[in-house]
Design a protein around this motif. Structure first.
Motif, PDB file in Angstrom:
ATOM      1  N   ILE A   1      42.158  37.528  32.064  1.00  0.00           N
ATOM      2  CA  ILE A   1      43.513  37.474  32.616  1.00  0.00           C
ATOM      3  C   ILE A   1      44.264  36.263  32.082  1.00  0.00           C
ATOM      4  CG2 ILE A   1      44.892  37.358  34.729  1.00  0.00           C
ATOM      5  CD1 ILE A   1      42.400  38.487  36.194  1.00  0.00           C
ATOM      6  N   PHE A   2      45.506  36.511  31.637  1.00  0.00           N
ATOM      7  CA  PHE A   2      46.417  35.451  31.239  1.00  0.00           C
ATOM      8  C   PHE A   2      47.557  35.443  32.255  1.00  0.00           C
ATOM      9  CE2 PHE A   2      44.103  36.829  27.559  1.00  0.00           C
ATOM     10  CZ  PHE A   2      43.763  35.641  26.914  1.00  0.00           C
ATOM     11  N   HIS A   3      47.610  34.387  33.055  1.00  0.00           N
ATOM     12  CA  HIS A   3      48.485  34.318  34.220  1.00  0.00           C
ATOM     13  C   HIS A   3      49.631  33.347  33.926  1.00  0.00           C
ATOM     14  CE1 HIS A   3      48.960  35.353  38.439  1.00  0.00           C
ATOM     15  NE2 HIS A   3      49.098  34.089  38.782  1.00  0.00           N
ATOM     16  N   PHE A   4      50.828  33.911  33.687  1.00  0.00           N
ATOM     17  CA  PHE A   4      52.009  33.137  33.307  1.00  0.00           C
ATOM     18  C   PHE A   4      52.821  32.833  34.563  1.00  0.00           C
ATOM     19  CE2 PHE A   4      50.620  35.791  29.887  1.00  0.00           C
ATOM     20  CZ  PHE A   4      50.844  35.081  28.714  1.00  0.00           C
ATOM     21  N   HIS A   5      53.041  31.542  34.844  1.00  0.00           N
ATOM     22  CA  HIS A   5      53.709  31.199  36.097  1.00  0.00           C
ATOM     23  C   HIS A   5      55.177  30.845  35.863  1.00  0.00           C
ATOM     24  CE1 HIS A   5      53.972  30.309  40.267  1.00  0.00           C
ATOM     25  NE2 HIS A   5      54.426  29.088  40.053  1.00  0.00           N
ATOM     26  N   PHE A   6      56.028  31.281  36.821  1.00  0.00           N
ATOM     27  CA  PHE A   6      57.462  31.027  36.778  1.00  0.00           C
ATOM     28  C   PHE A   6      57.935  30.512  38.138  1.00  0.00           C
ATOM     29  CE2 PHE A   6      56.534  34.379  33.764  1.00  0.00           C
ATOM     30  CZ  PHE A   6      57.214  33.975  32.627  1.00  0.00           C
TER      31      PHE A   6
ATOM     32  N   TYR B   1      44.383  30.833  31.860  1.00  0.00           N
ATOM     33  CA  TYR B   1      43.437  31.841  31.391  1.00  0.00           C
ATOM     34  C   TYR B   1      42.259  31.887  32.351  1.00  0.00           C
ATOM     35  CZ  TYR B   1      39.489  33.916  28.969  1.00  0.00           C
ATOM     36  OH  TYR B   1      38.386  34.681  28.672  1.00  0.00           O
ATOM     37  N   MET B   2      41.998  33.066  32.918  1.00  0.00           N
ATOM     38  CA  MET B   2      40.855  33.279  33.808  1.00  0.00           C
ATOM     39  C   MET B   2      39.876  34.230  33.128  1.00  0.00           C
ATOM     40  SD  MET B   2      42.539  33.539  37.629  1.00  0.00           S
ATOM     41  CE  MET B   2      43.906  34.636  37.204  1.00  0.00           C
ATOM     42  N   PRO B   3      38.655  33.765  32.849  1.00  0.00           N
ATOM     43  CA  PRO B   3      37.664  34.618  32.181  1.00  0.00           C
ATOM     44  C   PRO B   3      37.227  35.794  33.048  1.00  0.00           C
ATOM     45  CG  PRO B   3      37.107  32.285  31.953  1.00  0.00           C
ATOM     46  CD  PRO B   3      38.197  32.377  32.989  1.00  0.00           C
ATOM     47  N   GLU B   4      36.422  36.643  32.453  1.00  0.00           N
ATOM     48  CA  GLU B   4      35.987  37.897  33.075  1.00  0.00           C
ATOM     49  C   GLU B   4      35.278  37.658  34.410  1.00  0.00           C
ATOM     50  OE1 GLU B   4      33.573  39.916  30.175  1.00  0.00           O
ATOM     51  OE2 GLU B   4      35.051  39.562  28.580  1.00  0.00           O
ATOM     52  N   GLY B   5      35.766  38.327  35.442  1.00  0.00           N
ATOM     53  CA  GLY B   5      35.103  38.296  36.728  1.00  0.00           C
ATOM     54  C   GLY B   5      35.267  37.017  37.513  1.00  0.00           C
ATOM     55  N   TYR B   6      36.126  36.095  37.065  1.00  0.00           N
ATOM     56  CA  TYR B   6      36.286  34.847  37.799  1.00  0.00           C
ATOM     57  C   TYR B   6      36.923  35.088  39.160  1.00  0.00           C
ATOM     58  CZ  TYR B   6      34.844  30.809  35.023  1.00  0.00           C
ATOM     59  OH  TYR B   6      34.106  29.832  34.402  1.00  0.00           O
ATOM     60  N   TRP B   7      36.337  34.492  40.189  1.00  0.00           N
ATOM     61  CA  TRP B   7      36.944  34.498  41.512  1.00  0.00           C
ATOM     62  C   TRP B   7      38.183  33.609  41.480  1.00  0.00           C
ATOM     63  CZ3 TRP B   7      34.917  37.489  45.386  1.00  0.00           C
ATOM     64  CH2 TRP B   7      33.608  37.948  45.212  1.00  0.00           C
ATOM     65  N   HIS B   8      39.238  34.040  42.170  1.00  0.00           N
ATOM     66  CA  HIS B   8      40.440  33.199  42.223  1.00  0.00           C
ATOM     67  C   HIS B   8      41.139  33.303  43.573  1.00  0.00           C
ATOM     68  CE1 HIS B   8      41.236  36.992  40.052  1.00  0.00           C
ATOM     69  NE2 HIS B   8      42.427  37.021  40.618  1.00  0.00           N
ATOM     70  N   TYR B   9      41.574  32.136  44.016  1.00  0.00           N
ATOM     71  CA  TYR B   9      42.350  31.977  45.253  1.00  0.00           C
ATOM     72  C   TYR B   9      43.660  31.325  44.845  1.00  0.00           C
ATOM     73  CZ  TYR B   9      43.828  29.548  49.576  1.00  0.00           C
ATOM     74  OH  TYR B   9      44.544  29.057  50.649  1.00  0.00           O
ATOM     75  N   MET B  10      44.779  31.917  45.259  1.00  0.00           N
ATOM     76  CA  MET B  10      46.097  31.404  44.899  1.00  0.00           C
ATOM     77  C   MET B  10      46.889  31.107  46.167  1.00  0.00           C
ATOM     78  SD  MET B  10      46.076  31.676  41.538  1.00  0.00           S
ATOM     79  CE  MET B  10      45.452  32.628  40.150  1.00  0.00           C
ATOM     80  N   LYS B  11      47.440  29.898  46.255  1.00  0.00           N
ATOM     81  CA  LYS B  11      48.280  29.518  47.387  1.00  0.00           C
ATOM     82  C   LYS B  11      49.606  28.998  46.860  1.00  0.00           C
ATOM     83  CE  LYS B  11      48.426  26.756  51.625  1.00  0.00           C
ATOM     84  NZ  LYS B  11      47.653  25.845  52.513  1.00  0.00           N
TER      85      LYS B  11
ATOM     86  N   SER C   1      54.502  34.960  39.345  1.00  0.00           N
ATOM     87  CA  SER C   1      53.725  34.908  38.110  1.00  0.00           C
ATOM     88  C   SER C   1      53.618  36.304  37.524  1.00  0.00           C
ATOM     89  CB  SER C   1      52.316  34.362  38.367  1.00  0.00           C
ATOM     90  OG  SER C   1      52.334  33.114  39.000  1.00  0.00           O
ATOM     91  N   MET C   2      53.283  36.357  36.237  1.00  0.00           N
ATOM     92  CA  MET C   2      53.000  37.636  35.570  1.00  0.00           C
ATOM     93  C   MET C   2      51.637  37.545  34.914  1.00  0.00           C
ATOM     94  SD  MET C   2      55.057  39.760  32.603  1.00  0.00           S
ATOM     95  CE  MET C   2      54.819  38.518  31.320  1.00  0.00           C
ATOM     96  N   SER C   3      50.813  38.550  35.124  1.00  0.00           N
ATOM     97  CA  SER C   3      49.502  38.608  34.493  1.00  0.00           C
ATOM     98  C   SER C   3      49.485  39.656  33.389  1.00  0.00           C
ATOM     99  CB  SER C   3      48.419  38.956  35.520  1.00  0.00           C
ATOM    100  OG  SER C   3      48.074  37.840  36.293  1.00  0.00           O
ATOM    101  N   LEU C   4      49.001  39.225  32.216  1.00  0.00           N
ATOM    102  CA  LEU C   4      48.635  40.139  31.143  1.00  0.00           C
ATOM    103  C   LEU C   4      47.112  40.129  31.067  1.00  0.00           C
ATOM    104  CD1 LEU C   4      51.251  39.134  28.405  1.00  0.00           C
ATOM    105  CD2 LEU C   4      51.453  40.877  30.186  1.00  0.00           C
ATOM    106  N   ARG C   5      46.519  41.259  30.706  1.00  0.00           N
ATOM    107  CA  ARG C   5      45.076  41.369  30.816  1.00  0.00           C
ATOM    108  C   ARG C   5      44.474  42.057  29.600  1.00  0.00           C
ATOM    109  NH1 ARG C   5      44.934  42.222  35.821  1.00  0.00           N
ATOM    110  NH2 ARG C   5      42.823  43.036  36.132  1.00  0.00           N
ATOM    111  N   ALA C   6      43.195  41.797  29.412  1.00  0.00           N
ATOM    112  CA  ALA C   6      42.417  42.434  28.354  1.00  0.00           C
ATOM    113  C   ALA C   6      41.097  42.888  28.942  1.00  0.00           C
ATOM    114  CB  ALA C   6      42.184  41.461  27.201  1.00  0.00           C
TER     115      ALA C   6
END
Length: 284
Positions: free
Chosen positions: A148-153, A213-223, A230-235
Motif C-alpha cells: 500500500i502507498f498511502h498519500f496524505h492530504f 509505504y506499508m508492506p504486505e500484511g502490515y497491521w495499521h492503526y490510523m488516528k 488520504s488516498m491509497s494506491l495498491r499492488a
C-alpha cells in the motif's frame, strides 16, 4: 509497545526504494514525493466539496462489530458537502472508508497519475479515506495483503504499524483482519492488555504531501489528529505465501465468518473476542 519511528526519506529513486524497502518489506515515509500531481496543490476539503459535494458517501464510526453488520457495511450515509461541513465544524467519529475515486468522480483522475515505484500498481482501485479530528480506525491489516502507498492530504494523522511477526502480541481476533476493538492503540492500557508491551512496531505522524509505504500484511492503526484525508494506491502481494493468505481471506475466511454470524449471532462475535484475549495472554 515498543515503537520506533517509521524511517523517512526526503526523496528516493525507484532503484533505492526497491532495494531498501520493497524487497526487504520495510515501511518508509517519502516526505517530498513529486510526480507533477495537480492534486498536491488542489486537493483539500473545500476542493472535494466542490467536486463531489452532491455525492452520497458511506460513513463508518468506531462502534464495535455487531453480528448484523455486513462486511464493510457503512453505519450511515451523508452528502459529501454536508460531511465536509461536519468535519470542519466539530470533531466527529464518522469516517469515509474505501471510497473509489474513479467510480464516484472520474474527473479527479486528471489530478494524479500512477507513479513507478518498481511494482505494478492496480489501476482501478484508488481509494480515499476521510476522517474528523480524533476519529480512528481499528488496528487491522488489509484483507488482500497488498503493498500500500498511502498519500496524505490536508491535516495530520497518527500512524501505528506492526508487521505480521507481531501477531502473537496484538490480541488478534480469529477469523477476521482486526485486533480486539477495545484497545486504544494511541494510549493503550497495559494492565488490561499486557502482551502489547512486547509488540514491536512503528509510529509516525503523516502530513500533507507525504507518502507512507506499508508492506504486505502490515497491521495499521490510523488516528486523525485534524480533519483530513488520504488516498491509497495498491499492488498485489508478491510473496507467494502472502498471496495465498490473501486468497484464503477473500474466498474462504470472509464467507465463513459471515455464515457463523448468521448461525450464532452475537455469540460468535463475543466468542472470537474472548479467544483473542485467551490466545494472546498465553504468550506472556
Amino acid at each position: 509497545m515498543q515503537l520506533v519511528d517509521i524511517p523517512r526519506v526526503k526523496t528516493i529513486s525507484k532503484q533505492d526504494f526497491v532495494r531498501l524497502y520493497l524487497k526487504p518489506q520495510r515501511p518508509v515515509i517519502i516526505e517530498e514525493f513529486d510526480a507533477g500531481w495537480p492534486a498536491h496543490s488542489k486537493w483539500n476539503l473545500e476542493y472535494f466539496k466542490k467536486m463531489a459535494g452532491d455525492k452520497v458517501v458511506p460513513l463508518y464510526d468506531d462502534r464495535p462489530v455487531h453480528h448484523d453488520d455486513g462486511f464493510n457495511e457503512p453505519h450511515a450515509e451523508m452528502k459529501m458537502s454536508d460531511y465536509i461541513d461536519l468535519l470542519q465544524r466539530e470533531p466527529t467519529k464518522f469516517r469515509i472508508f474505501l471510497w473509489n475515486v474513479l467510480k464516484e468522480v472520474p474527473s479527479l483522475q486528471k489530478d494524479f497519475s500512477y507513479p513507478d515505484f518498481g511494482i505494478r500498481l492496480l489501476k482501478h482501485v484508488p481509494m480515499l479515506f476521510f476522517g474528523g479530528r480524533n476519529s480512528h480506525t481499528f488496528m487491522h491489516h488489509d484483507i488482500d495483503f497488498a503493498n500500500i502507498f498511502h498519500f496524505h492530504f490536508e491535516g495530520e494523522k497518527l500512524c501505528i504499524l506492526f508487521p505480521q511477526s507481531e501477531n502473537k502480541y496484538l490480541y488478534r481476533v480469529p477469523h477476521s483482519i482486526i485486533t480486539h476493538e477495545s484497545i486504544d492503540f494511541s494510549n493503550p492500557n497495559f494492565e488490561k492488555w499486557p502482551a502489547l508491551k512486547k509488540a514491536k512496531g512503528y509510529k509516525s505522524i503523516l502530513k500533507h504531501g507525504e507518502v507512507l509505504y506499508m508492506p504486505e500484511g502490515y497491521w495499521h492503526y490510523m488516528k486523525y489528529l485534524t480533519p483530513g484525508f488520504s488516498m491509497s494506491l495498491r499492488a498485489l502481494a508478491r510473496n507467494p505465501l502472502n498471496f495465498l493468505e490473501a486468497a484464503y481471506n477473500i474466498f474462504i475466511m470472509r464467507h465463513f465468518d459471515i455464515l457463523m454470524r448468521k448461525l450464532q449471532g452475537q455469540k460468535w462475535i463475543d466468542k472470537k473476542n474472548e479467544k483473542a484475549i485467551l490466545r494472546t495472554n498465553r504468550m506472556l
